[in-house]
Design an enzyme around this catalytic site. Structure first.
Site, PDB file in Angstrom:
ATOM      1  N   SER A  77      99.115  10.206-106.734  1.00 40.01           N
ATOM      2  CA  SER A  77      98.207   9.639-107.730  1.00 40.01           C
ATOM      3  C   SER A  77      98.528  10.166-109.131  1.00 40.01           C
ATOM      4  O   SER A  77      98.669  11.375-109.336  1.00 40.01           O
ATOM      5  CB  SER A  77      96.772  10.000-107.333  1.00 40.01           C
ATOM      6  OG  SER A  77      95.893   9.488-108.285  1.00 40.01           O
ATOM      7  N   SER A  78      98.654   9.227-110.062  1.00 40.68           N
ATOM      8  CA  SER A  78      98.905   9.643-111.445  1.00 40.68           C
ATOM      9  C   SER A  78      97.593  10.195-111.986  1.00 40.68           C
ATOM     10  O   SER A  78      96.574   9.505-111.960  1.00 40.68           O
ATOM     11  CB  SER A  78      99.341   8.460-112.296  1.00 40.68           C
ATOM     12  OG  SER A  78     100.157   7.594-111.555  1.00 40.68           O
TER      13      SER A  78
ATOM     14  N   SER B 286      93.138   3.699-108.121  1.00 36.73           N
ATOM     15  CA  SER B 286      94.112   4.680-107.674  1.00 36.73           C
ATOM     16  C   SER B 286      94.689   4.279-106.318  1.00 36.73           C
ATOM     17  O   SER B 286      93.940   3.972-105.399  1.00 36.73           O
ATOM     18  CB  SER B 286      93.418   6.030-107.587  1.00 36.73           C
ATOM     19  OG  SER B 286      94.349   6.985-107.260  1.00 36.73           O
ATOM     20  N   GLY B 287      95.987   4.250-106.241  1.00 35.03           N
ATOM     21  CA  GLY B 287      96.631   3.919-104.973  1.00 35.03           C
ATOM     22  C   GLY B 287      96.901   2.427-104.802  1.00 35.03           C
ATOM     23  O   GLY B 287      97.383   1.997-103.761  1.00 35.03           O
TER      24      GLY B 287
ATOM     25  N   THR C 288     101.741   2.524-110.446  1.00 29.05           N
ATOM     26  CA  THR C 288     102.922   3.292-110.824  1.00 29.05           C
ATOM     27  C   THR C 288     104.170   2.695-110.194  1.00 29.05           C
ATOM     28  O   THR C 288     105.213   2.591-110.841  1.00 29.05           O
ATOM     29  CB  THR C 288     102.737   4.758-110.421  1.00 29.05           C
ATOM     30  OG1 THR C 288     101.517   5.217-111.009  1.00 29.05           O
ATOM     31  CG2 THR C 288     103.870   5.615-110.903  1.00 29.05           C
TER      32      THR C 288
ATOM     33  N   GLY D  14      92.896   3.426-112.924  1.00 26.15           N
ATOM     34  CA  GLY D  14      91.952   2.335-112.712  1.00 26.15           C
ATOM     35  C   GLY D  14      90.533   2.840-112.568  1.00 26.15           C
ATOM     36  O   GLY D  14      90.272   4.056-112.503  1.00 26.15           O
TER      37      GLY D  14
ATOM     38  N   GLU E 256      87.227   4.069-111.276  1.00 25.33           N
ATOM     39  CA  GLU E 256      87.054   5.020-110.170  1.00 25.33           C
ATOM     40  C   GLU E 256      85.580   5.257-109.869  1.00 25.33           C
ATOM     41  O   GLU E 256      84.793   5.476-110.783  1.00 25.33           O
ATOM     42  CB  GLU E 256      87.668   6.387-110.541  1.00 25.33           C
ATOM     43  CG  GLU E 256      89.101   6.523-110.112  1.00 25.33           C
ATOM     44  CD  GLU E 256      89.691   7.888-110.427  1.00 25.33           C
ATOM     45  OE1 GLU E 256      90.876   8.075-110.156  1.00 25.33           O
ATOM     46  OE2 GLU E 256      88.954   8.768-110.949  1.00 25.33           O
TER      47      GLU E 256
ATOM     48  N   ASN F 223      95.388   8.493-102.966  1.00 22.20           N
ATOM     49  CA  ASN F 223      96.816   8.220-103.151  1.00 22.20           C
ATOM     50  C   ASN F 223      97.584   9.530-103.066  1.00 22.20           C
ATOM     51  O   ASN F 223      97.245  10.499-103.736  1.00 22.20           O
ATOM     52  CB  ASN F 223      96.990   7.560-104.525  1.00 22.20           C
ATOM     53  CG  ASN F 223      98.435   7.181-104.818  1.00 22.20           C
ATOM     54  OD1 ASN F 223      99.331   7.477-104.039  1.00 22.20           O
ATOM     55  ND2 ASN F 223      98.643   6.544-105.953  1.00 22.20           N
TER      56      ASN F 223
HETATM   57  N1  LIG Z   1     105.165  -2.529-103.897  1.00 21.96           N
HETATM   58  C1  LIG Z   1     105.033  -1.541-103.041  1.00 21.96           C
HETATM   59  N2  LIG Z   1     105.795  -1.510-101.939  1.00 21.96           N
HETATM   60  C2  LIG Z   1     105.691  -0.541-101.053  1.00 21.96           C
HETATM   61  N3  LIG Z   1     104.830   0.467-101.186  1.00 21.96           N
HETATM   62  C3  LIG Z   1     104.034   0.532-102.254  1.00 21.96           C
HETATM   63  C4  LIG Z   1     104.106  -0.492-103.263  1.00 21.96           C
HETATM   64  N4  LIG Z   1     103.207  -0.197-104.213  1.00 21.96           N
HETATM   65  C5  LIG Z   1     102.619   0.953-103.827  1.00 21.96           C
HETATM   66  N5  LIG Z   1     103.117   1.373-102.677  1.00 21.96           N
HETATM   67  C6  LIG Z   1     102.710   2.578-101.935  1.00 21.96           C
HETATM   68  O1  LIG Z   1     101.440   2.957-102.389  1.00 21.96           O
HETATM   69  C7  LIG Z   1     101.494   4.223-102.963  1.00 21.96           C
HETATM   70  C8  LIG Z   1     100.592   4.298-104.163  1.00 21.96           C
HETATM   71  O2  LIG Z   1     101.141   3.555-105.178  1.00 21.96           O
HETATM   72  P1  LIG Z   1     101.005   3.984-106.715  1.00 21.96           P
HETATM   73  O3  LIG Z   1     101.835   3.070-107.479  1.00 21.96           O
HETATM   74  O4  LIG Z   1     101.287   5.417-106.868  1.00 21.96           O
HETATM   75  O5  LIG Z   1      99.499   3.704-106.971  1.00 21.96           O
HETATM   76  P2  LIG Z   1      98.709   3.901-108.326  1.00 21.96           P
HETATM   77  O6  LIG Z   1      99.687   4.256-109.374  1.00 21.96           O
HETATM   78  O7  LIG Z   1      98.075   2.595-108.564  1.00 21.96           O
HETATM   79  O8  LIG Z   1      97.734   4.914-108.066  1.00 21.96           O
HETATM   80  C9  LIG Z   1     102.918   4.499-103.293  1.00 21.96           C
HETATM   81  O9  LIG Z   1     103.230   5.838-103.242  1.00 21.96           O
HETATM   82  C10 LIG Z   1     103.660   3.709-102.222  1.00 21.96           C
HETATM   83  O10 LIG Z   1     103.748   4.476-101.042  1.00 21.96           O
HETATM   84 MG   LIG Z   2      99.798   5.827-110.520  1.00 20.38          MG
END
Ligand SMILES: Nc1ncnc2c1ncn2[C@@H]1O[C@H](COP(=O)(O)OP(=O)(O)O)[C@@H](O)[C@H]1O
Ligand SMILES: [Mg+2]
Length: 1012
Positions: free
Chosen positions: A168-169, A115-116, A120, A393, A395, A165
């Site tokens: 977080s999804s 997560s984070g 996404t 992912g 956890e 996050n």
């Molecule tokens: N490629 C990226 N560039 C800039 N910031 C990012 C990037 N990937 C993630 N982030 C930051 O990290 C945060 C968490 O990413 P996210 O994709 O929601 O994580 P996950 O889906 O794996 O839990 C996002 O809200 C964003 O602020």
């Molecule tokens: Mg996500």
């Protein structure tokens, strides 16, 4: 290749030394985790967040906006080979897209990470890449918009702020993007997995409920809030205050609301649908605020307002709802009874309803989006698909519950798939290329998957069994059952089964699974309830009566009549995962492995411990080992040759033979040792990264060399072409000038030759000037005549008294000579006339003919020694038999001579010549009479001449016998010698005939030429 890409390639290549390797397979010390993490760290510091492991993309969340996602970047990665540009999520997206298009095989991109970590975000970047770079028509544009807009909607309803996050999804998402044969996105489909419904009613400290609640309260218009009975203050709602953090600095709920509201419209929600959806969201908040009171054992609702709103918002009867929220329907002895619930039971019934309503609405929402994304073009059913999996992912929390159990099980399954597909594809590639494959040792987590999901013996089966078991089944009995059933499993431990050391870190109500990614202790509390996911029947019945259109779709009446127990949550999840694996297996996978650099969501912080943990549980080291077990590097022949051909003279600038031969030649030239590489059917496999590095470095050096050479070449070329131009012009001028010169020379030569020829003629002519006119002297004679005459014209006598006359040139003295000659000639002609005119028949024919001095041919014997004045060929008839013999008659100053073949036969002195007899006819016979007493003579001589007039005239003149020529008619008598006589008889006839007659006479018949 455009300039940008080339520049990227260049910079990427030079960047390699500066910031680690772009591909972990090129790490020399590939078994070292420290080296792996060091490479990540180096690159992370330089904002290079992407690194490959072969075709797997490792991505580290930068937690800041990098300028690497604009349209230019997208263009750079479009249609470019993976390795040609620095690693990027766009490269993965483009690679899958191209594979889909060229191989017509469905693709999937699996994004994993905790997560984070940025899953996404990665999936959104991929979607944006397709939306921008793929071809589009008007219809496709709508689909693209909807695909993009589905994200904010699903995130509003399915994402929440967690400790890990801020966005977080809380559900797993698999999204299919459908492409038509032109490569345009024409549709989409989303499958959602296990929404974390418990968040609706409870959040840990520092976390929030799903975004939509806050967005609605913060952003909703006054009107709307009034209709929904909501206050613009999240603190007012129990469901929103559990985590004690309604406000998050990184989140702007108000602006997000606008985004979501607009997205709903794009997806195709009309205002009524939006209202109904929001009614449900508001009703969940109202449900949370339902307060229970009353006596012990039978709860009652203390506030009416919520029920009033709930009744309206859910479209149900308030009283029925109130009863359902405080009672439970039980069947005892065939009778249905309403049994009151105690406070706890009532609260959990209420929460169960909230979770069910929200959960089912979320599923409905996904369906609604799917309907909107569905490809409605019937003619376009034959599409290809790229699937995007953005799923939770692995956890590990302080306290891990049923949700973590499910999530981690999901990750075990994905790891299993990853291993299988990676190994499988690797193995398949070696097989296809005819390379012997040495299997690599890796941990196969199938044993853990089996531990969880095996029928009858697996943890899920045991959990389901406990859920179904009548009697005193509880979370703890479930734990005991686990110990009994899977207690001996190497990856399973409980407090009771553990050794002393482990026991210290485990609670009595926990079981530990040794996951491939690490050990996780799960607290069994709540497992049974969560697995049962029970909603009391009477609550279901109320919901089925709802007038809200969305809820009627979510709560189907058939569900009530279905006596079969609904599937448990774990089994449903297991089934959906099995389906997911099937979907993924049918596609060509690409992997994006996301890593979170720190727990504080900070940019630039590289938490090594945290990262090492992720590297471990994402199985990246194993991934690398598998990849490296065979060959670190492989490339198609044409690609390899194209890149490195400049390093070998035989392959530069072009190789015309077989590609594999070209590569062989190239690597032999580069000094590759046999153990360093293998030649497959279409690819070269390079075992060690250093081999490739050496080649890359050589290329780098060569590039500089080539650049200099190219520059020099260009300079040389431009100079040369300049020179050649000049040279060309010079040559043209020269040629022209030479032509002129040559023509002039030729003319001069011709003139000279002419002059010489004329000169020659002149000289020749001069030499031959005394000869008769002939080719040798004609030029000279003409010239002399011409110049004399022109001169004469200028110097004619001025008056009649002037007797002067220019002296003619030698050539013209001829004229003078001719007059002398002509005088003589005319004299002779006159004599001939005197003698023969009207006397001899053939005289008239002779008149026009010139008398010549010789009638002998030049070819005959040289008779010049006789000094003859006249010479003629004659026929001599002897006097006895009249035989005819050819002789020459020469007339000298004193005598006539008869010659036979140059020899003198008979000389007749003119003094001895008595006379000459000739006939009057046209014949040529004549007789020279000589005295018969002369011993030297044998008698008269009978001769015949073709030119008888001329011959007799000459003889008459020479011998002075003009008056002695006797022209006789009929016959001539002659003496034969010793007094004997002979006779020649002349007769006129038709033709000349000379014969000996019977009478002994010589008979001559002469043709009659003139009629007289
Ligand atoms: N490629 C990226 N560039 C800039 N910031 C990012 C990037 N990937 C993630 N982030 C930051 O990290 C945060 C968490 O990413 P996210 O994709 O929601 O994580 P996950 O889906 O794996 O839990 C996002 O809200 C964003 O602020
Ligand atoms: Mg996500």
């Amino acid at each position: 290749m455009d300039e940008g890409v080339r520049a990227m390639m260049e910079s990427a290549l030079t960047a390699r030394d500066r910031v680690g390797v772009q591909d972990f397979v090129l790490l020399e010390n590939y078994t070292s985790e420290a080296a792996f993490i060091e490479n990540l760290r180096k690159r992370f510091k330089e904002n290079l967040i992407y690194t490959y492991i072969g075709s797997v993309l490792v991505s580290v969340n930068p937690y800041k906006d990098l300028e690497i996602y604009n349209k230019n970047h997208m263009e750079r990665y479009r249609g470019v080979n993976f390795y040609e540009v620095s690693p990027h999520i766009y490269a993965v997206a483009d690679n899958s897209y191209r594979s889909m298009r060229t191989e017509r095989k469905d693709q999937c991109i699996l994004i994993s990470g905790e997560s984070g970590a940025g899953k996404t975000e990665a999936s959104k970047k991929i979607l944006q890449y397709y939306a921008i770079t793929c071809p589009a028509s008007e219809h496709v544009q709508t689909i693209k918009d909807r695909l993009l807009q589905s994200n904010p909607v699903l995130e509003a309803f399915g994402n929440a702020k967690t400790l890990r996050n801020d966005n977080s999804s809380r559900f797993g998402k698999y999204m299919d993007i459908q492409f038509d044969f032109k490569g345009a996105p024409v549709g989409g489909h989303i499958i959602n997995y296990l929404l974390e419904k418990s968040r609706v009613v409870h959040q840990n400290h520092g976390e929030r409920n799903f975004h939509i609640f806050y967005q609605l309260i913060e952003g909703g218009e006054e009107d709307l809030l009034r209709r929904l009975g909501l206050e613009r203050n999240p603190q007012q709602y129990h469901y929103l205050v559990k985590g004690n953090c309604p406000k998050v600095s990184s989140i702007n709920d108000r602006s997000d609301w606008k985004v979501v509201r607009k997205a709903l419209t794009v997806i195709g929600f009309n205002d009524d649908e939006v209202e109904e959806l929001l009614n449900i969201i508001a009703s969940v908040l109202h449900l949370g605020n339902v307060q229970y009171g009353g006596e012990e054992g039978s709860a009652c609702i203390t506030s009416d307002t919520q029920i009033k709103y709930l009744a309206r918002l859910l479209g149900v009867n308030g009283a029925v709802l109130t009863e359902a929220l405080t009672h439970k329907k039980i069947t005892a002895k065939g009778e249905e009874l309403m049994s009151p619930l105690n406070m706890d039971q009532a609260s959990s019934a209420r929460d169960a309803l909230s979770k069910a309503v929200y959960g089912r609405t979320f599923t409905w929402l996904v369906n609604k989006i799917n309907f909107s994304l569905a490809n409605k073009d019937e003619s376009n059913k034959n599409y290809s698909v790229i699937g995007l999996l953005d799923i939770y992912g692995f956890e590990v929390f302080q306290n891990n519950s049923f949700e973590q159990f499910c999530i981690n099980y999901c990750n075990e399954k994905l790891q299993q798939l990853f291993i299988e597909l990676t190994l499988k594809s690797e193995q398949e590639e070696y097989e296809a290329e005819g390379i012997t494959w040495e299997p690599v040792q890796y941990f196969n987590n199938k044993i853990i998957c089996d531990l969880v999901e095996e029928k009858f013996k697996g943890i899920i089966s045991i959990l389901d069994e406990e859920c179904l078991r009548p009697g005193d089944a509880s979370d703890l009995t479930f734990l005991e059952k686990l110990e009994d059933t899977v207690g001996g499993h190497p990856h399973f431990v409980t407090h009771k089964l553990a050794d002393g050391k482990t026991r210290k870190v485990m609670g009595r109500d926990e079981f530990r699974l040794q996951h491939y990614a690490g050990d996780v202790n799960y607290n069994v509390n709540g497992f049974l309830d969560k697995n049962n996911d029970l909603l009391f029947r009477n609550l279901k019945e109320v919901m089925c009566m709802s007038e809200n259109n969305i809820l009627t779709q979510c709560f189907d009446k058939e569900e009530l009549s279905d006596k079969k127990r609904p599937e448990t949550a774990a089994t449903q999840f297991k089934t959906s995962l099995a389906k997911l694996m099937e979907i993924l297996m049918s596609k060509e996978p690409s992997y994006v492995r996301c890593i979170k650099p720190n727990d504080s969501k900070q940019a630039g912080r590289f938490d090594e411990v945290l990262i090492r943990h992720q590297v471990k549980y994402l199985g990246l080291m194993e991934n690398l080992r598998v990849r490296r077990a065979g060959f670190a590097y492989r490339r198609r022949y044409e690609v390899f040759l194209q890149r490195y051909k400049s390093l070998c003279p035989e392959t530069w600038p072009n190789w015309h033979g077989k590609l594999s031969d070209g590569v062989s030649t190239l690597v032999k030239h580069l000094g590759y040792k046999p153990e360093e590489y293998k030649m497959g059917r279409s690819k070269i496999f390079i075992r060690f990264p250093k081999t490739l590095f050496a080649t890359e470095d050589a290329l780098e050096t060569r590039k500089h060399g080539l650049a200099t050479k190219l520059q020099a070449g260009w300079k040389g070329y431009s100079q040369k072409s300049k020179y050649q131009k000049l040279r060309g012009s010079a040559i043209a001028i020269q040629a022209w000038w030479r032509g002129i010169l040559a023509r002039r020379r030729a003319k001069r030569r011709r003139q000279a030759a002419d002059t010489i020829r004329r000169y020659e003629l002149f000289i020749k002519g001069f030499i031959n000037r005394h000869k008769e006119r002939c080719p040798e002297n004609e030029y000279f004679l003409d010239y002399v005549r011409y110049s004399f005459l022109t001169n004469l014209r200028k110097n004619l006598p001025k008056n009649v008294l002037d007797k002067s006359w220019p002296t003619p040139p030698a050539a013209l003295t001829e004229v003078g000579q001719l007059t002398v000659f002509m005088e003589l000639h005319m004299e002779q002609k006159m004599i001939a006339s005197e003698i023969f005119k009207d006397k001899k028949d053939n005289y008239p024919q002779s008149v026009s003919k010139l008398f010549l001095n010789t009638r002998l041919s030049k070819a005959g014997p040289d008779l010049s020694s006789f000094w003859a004045q006249y010479a003629v060929t004659v026929t001599k008839y002897d006097r006895k038999g009249y035989k005819a013999r050819t002789r020459q008659l020469l007339l000298t100053a004193n005598s006539a001579i008869i010659v036979e073949e140059g020899k003198l036969k008979q000389r007749i002195d003119y003094g001895a010549l008595k006379g000459i007899s000739v006939s009057s006819l046209s014949d040529g016979l004549f007789v020279l009479h000589v005295p018969s007493d002369d011993n030297k003579q044998k008698g008269d001589v009978i001769l015949q001449s073709e030119h008888v007039i001329e011959t007799l005239t000459k003889i008459a003149i020479c011998a002075d016998k003009i008056n002695n020529i006797n022209i006789s008619q009929g016959s001539i008598q002659f003496t034969v010698g010793q007094g004997k006589e002979g006779v020649i008889d002349f007769t006129a006839g038709s033709e000349l005939l000379v014969t000996k007659a019977k009478n002994g006479h010589l008979s001559v018949t002469a043709p009659r030429l003139n009629s007289r």
